[in-house]
Design an enzyme around this catalytic site. Structure first.
Site, PDB file in Angstrom:
ATOM      1  N   ALA A  28      34.269  34.329  46.383  1.00  0.00           N
ATOM      2  CA  ALA A  28      32.954  34.813  46.812  1.00  0.00           C
ATOM      3  C   ALA A  28      32.277  33.761  47.684  1.00  0.00           C
ATOM      4  O   ALA A  28      32.261  32.581  47.334  1.00  0.00           O
ATOM      5  CB  ALA A  28      32.097  35.134  45.590  1.00  0.00           C
ATOM      6  N   CYS A 116      35.455  36.729  36.184  1.00  0.00           N
ATOM      7  CA  CYS A 116      34.288  35.997  36.691  1.00  0.00           C
ATOM      8  C   CYS A 116      33.365  35.600  35.538  1.00  0.00           C
ATOM      9  O   CYS A 116      32.894  36.452  34.793  1.00  0.00           O
ATOM     10  CB  CYS A 116      33.525  36.842  37.710  1.00  0.00           C
ATOM     11  N   ASN A 219      47.632  31.394  38.497  1.00  0.00           N
ATOM     12  CA  ASN A 219      46.568  30.874  39.362  1.00  0.00           C
ATOM     13  C   ASN A 219      45.866  29.696  38.680  1.00  0.00           C
ATOM     14  O   ASN A 219      45.659  29.711  37.471  1.00  0.00           O
ATOM     15  CB  ASN A 219      45.563  32.017  39.641  1.00  0.00           C
ATOM     16  N   GLY A 220      45.548  28.707  39.496  1.00  0.00           N
ATOM     17  CA  GLY A 220      44.757  27.589  39.018  1.00  0.00           C
ATOM     18  C   GLY A 220      45.311  26.246  39.432  1.00  0.00           C
ATOM     19  O   GLY A 220      46.423  25.877  39.064  1.00  0.00           O
ATOM     20  N   ASP A 221      44.525  25.538  40.266  1.00  0.00           N
ATOM     21  CA  ASP A 221      44.788  24.136  40.614  1.00  0.00           C
ATOM     22  C   ASP A 221      46.033  23.906  41.457  1.00  0.00           C
ATOM     23  O   ASP A 221      46.529  22.780  41.501  1.00  0.00           O
ATOM     24  CB  ASP A 221      44.883  23.261  39.350  1.00  0.00           C
ATOM     25  N   GLY A 243      43.473  29.369  45.494  1.00  0.00           N
ATOM     26  CA  GLY A 243      42.059  29.521  45.813  1.00  0.00           C
ATOM     27  C   GLY A 243      41.497  28.338  46.573  1.00  0.00           C
ATOM     28  O   GLY A 243      41.645  28.208  47.791  1.00  0.00           O
TER      29      GLY A 243
HETATM   30  C1  LIG Z   1      33.511  29.577  45.240  1.00  0.00           C
HETATM   31  C2  LIG Z   1      34.394  30.429  44.390  1.00  0.00           C
HETATM   32  C3  LIG Z   1      34.286  31.797  44.453  1.00  0.00           C
HETATM   33  C4  LIG Z   1      35.115  32.614  43.664  1.00  0.00           C
HETATM   34  N1  LIG Z   1      35.020  33.972  43.777  1.00  0.00           N
HETATM   35  C5  LIG Z   1      35.844  34.764  43.051  1.00  0.00           C
HETATM   36  C6  LIG Z   1      35.825  36.183  43.205  1.00  0.00           C
HETATM   37  O1  LIG Z   1      35.066  36.747  44.000  1.00  0.00           O
HETATM   38  N2  LIG Z   1      36.675  36.913  42.428  1.00  0.00           N
HETATM   39  C7  LIG Z   1      37.548  36.313  41.544  1.00  0.00           C
HETATM   40  O2  LIG Z   1      38.316  37.016  40.884  1.00  0.00           O
HETATM   41  N3  LIG Z   1      37.602  34.978  41.407  1.00  0.00           N
HETATM   42  C8  LIG Z   1      36.779  34.199  42.149  1.00  0.00           C
HETATM   43  N4  LIG Z   1      36.888  32.843  42.038  1.00  0.00           N
HETATM   44  C9  LIG Z   1      37.970  32.255  41.224  1.00  0.00           C
HETATM   45  C10 LIG Z   1      39.211  32.033  42.115  1.00  0.00           C
HETATM   46  O3  LIG Z   1      39.686  33.250  42.604  1.00  0.00           O
HETATM   47  C11 LIG Z   1      40.329  31.308  41.338  1.00  0.00           C
HETATM   48  O4  LIG Z   1      40.694  32.103  40.235  1.00  0.00           O
HETATM   49  C12 LIG Z   1      39.913  29.922  40.845  1.00  0.00           C
HETATM   50  O5  LIG Z   1      39.218  29.210  41.841  1.00  0.00           O
HETATM   51  C13 LIG Z   1      41.129  29.108  40.375  1.00  0.00           C
HETATM   52  O6  LIG Z   1      42.070  28.973  41.404  1.00  0.00           O
HETATM   53  P1  LIG Z   1      42.153  27.622  42.318  1.00  0.00           P
HETATM   54  O7  LIG Z   1      42.240  26.452  41.379  1.00  0.00           O
HETATM   55  O8  LIG Z   1      43.363  27.810  43.165  1.00  0.00           O
HETATM   56  O9  LIG Z   1      40.873  27.578  43.103  1.00  0.00           O
HETATM   57  C14 LIG Z   1      36.048  32.028  42.783  1.00  0.00           C
HETATM   58  C15 LIG Z   1      36.152  30.630  42.732  1.00  0.00           C
HETATM   59  C16 LIG Z   1      35.342  29.833  43.508  1.00  0.00           C
HETATM   60  C17 LIG Z   1      35.497  28.342  43.417  1.00  0.00           C
END
Ligand SMILES: Cc1cc2nc3c(=O)[nH]c(=O)nc-3n(C[C@H](O)[C@H](O)[C@H](O)COP(=O)(O)O)c2cc1C
Length: 344
Positions: A28, A116, A219-221, A243
């Site tokens: 988002a 979320c 998913n994650g990190d 992400g």
């Molecule tokens: C700024 C921001 C916005 C996010 N918006 C959403 C979203 O709209 N829908 C969702 O399912 N997850 C959302 N997430 C979570 C990410 O999709 C993801 O699950 C999370 O950041 C972990 O993955 P990463 O470590 O690769 O970032 C958001 C995360 C961040 C940091």
């Protein structure tokens, strides 16, 4: 697939093959039309996603004969595949908006948000991660949306559970599978962790044996192409989702795709190429939001770039103050780390 050539088979989401099996996370405030095009142009992304969209919000705007939600801008015409993520806790609203997203907006995938933890979504609207507390309800919601969207695949994005003492991702993932979900994406944190601590990939891996045939996306990190390789090799997931690291290094997808295919990792874009990418990012943002709002937005969109390069703090401080497109251009020229030609 052999250890020397670890090329992954495509990830199947119902009738759809996702290759490479590397998905971009819904983010988002970030994963708007511009960002999705940047990722597509750089290559390596198997499935980009929109930001989450409130089903209630969609229907509310429509009742008032207002424009469609800003978050659907560009969706109808952009390349496929594309996942559109929606959230709500009302089965009728989710099913209706899911159907419209699938049919009118021709999304390749409708993704449901059960992860979320933000106050407005989880506590106030009792949606997103709040629903993890009731796997049966998650299953009922998924079943309704699957029926409404058929033949478009419906996926679910979840976390490990509400809290460390309430980890129930196996139950939730099984509910999603039982309801006809095409895949489940698991962010390896609990809702109460928000983004603190580390994603627990062992907990993600423990879900896999409990699924009959529905793919599991981890998913994650994930920050490097090696992280992606390890996710497949050590944790047995069928796909990965990236992400935040993609905000800093949107070329990570092509690096990870090369690694998965057993090919050499393409070189990191030069400082000049990164500046050009930011110019393109800005042009696309301005096309949607106009120069004034676009400039303000670009402060947050540009800041993650250049992470790890010497001088990044100066760049961030300067980009946080841009007020016009000309400011942005100047900051790129003068402050982008690694771009200064000193003494020549
Ligand atoms: C700024 C921001 C916005 C996010 N918006 C959403 C979203 O709209 N829908 C969702 O399912 N997850 C959302 N997430 C979570 C990410 O999709 C993801 O699950 C999370 O950041 C972990 O993955 P990463 O470590 O690769 O970032 C958001 C995360 C961040 C940091």
């Amino acid at each position: 697939m052999t250890p020397d050539n670890p090329e992954k088979p495509p990830l199947r989401l119902g009738p759809l093959a996702i290759a490479p099996p590397i998905l971009a996370a819904p983010l988002a405030g970030f994963s708007n039309f511009a960002f999705r095009q940047i990722l597509r142009n750089l290559g390596g992304v198997g499935l980009p996603a929109t930001e989450m969209l409130s089903a209630r919000g969609f229907l509310f705007l429509e009742d008032r004969k207002q424009a469609q939600p800003e978050r659907l801008w560009g969706v109808k015409d952009e390349p496929r595949p594309l996942a559109v993520q929606i959230w709500d806790n009302d089965p009728d609203k989710l099913a209706e908006v899911g159907r419209r997203i699938a049919q009118e907006f021709r999304a390749s995938v409708v993704d449901l948000n059960f992860g979320c933890p933000a106050r407005d979504v989880a506590q106030k609207a009792e949606s997103g991660a709040y629903l993890l507390g009731d796997p049966q309800r998650v299953g009922d919601l998924v079943a309704r949306v699957v029926t409404a969207c058929r033949p478009t695949p419906v996926t679910a994005k979840i976390r490990l559970g509400l809290a460390r003492d309430a980890v129930n991702a196996v139950d939730v993932a099984q509910a999603v599978e039982g309801a006809g979900g095409a895949a489940v994406t698991v962010h390896g944190r609990t809702a109460d962790q928000l983004y603190r601590g580390r994603a627990d990939w062992d907990a993600i891996a423990r879900i896999k044996p409990h699924l009959k045939k529905m793919p599991l996306i981890g998913n994650g990190d994930l920050k490097t192409s090696d992280d992606v390789l390890q996710a497949f090799r050590r944790y047995g997931v069928d796909g990965v989702m990236i992400g935040r690291a993609a905000l800093r290094r949107p070329w990570l997808f092509r690096e990870a795709a090369a690694a998965l295919a057993g090919q050499p990792i393409p070189p990191e874009p030069t400082a000049e190429e990164q500046q050009e990418l930011l110019r393109e990012h800005f042009r696309l943002i301005v096309a949607q939001f106009g120069p004034e709002k676009g400039t303000v937005m670009m402060r947050a969109l540009a800041a993650p770039y250049a992470t790890g390069r010497p001088g990044v703090r100066r760049f961030r401080a300067a980009v946080a103050r841009i007020a016009t497109p000309e400011d942005f251009d100047r900051v790129l020229k003068e402050e982008y780390p690694g771009s200064l030609v000193v003494g020549r």
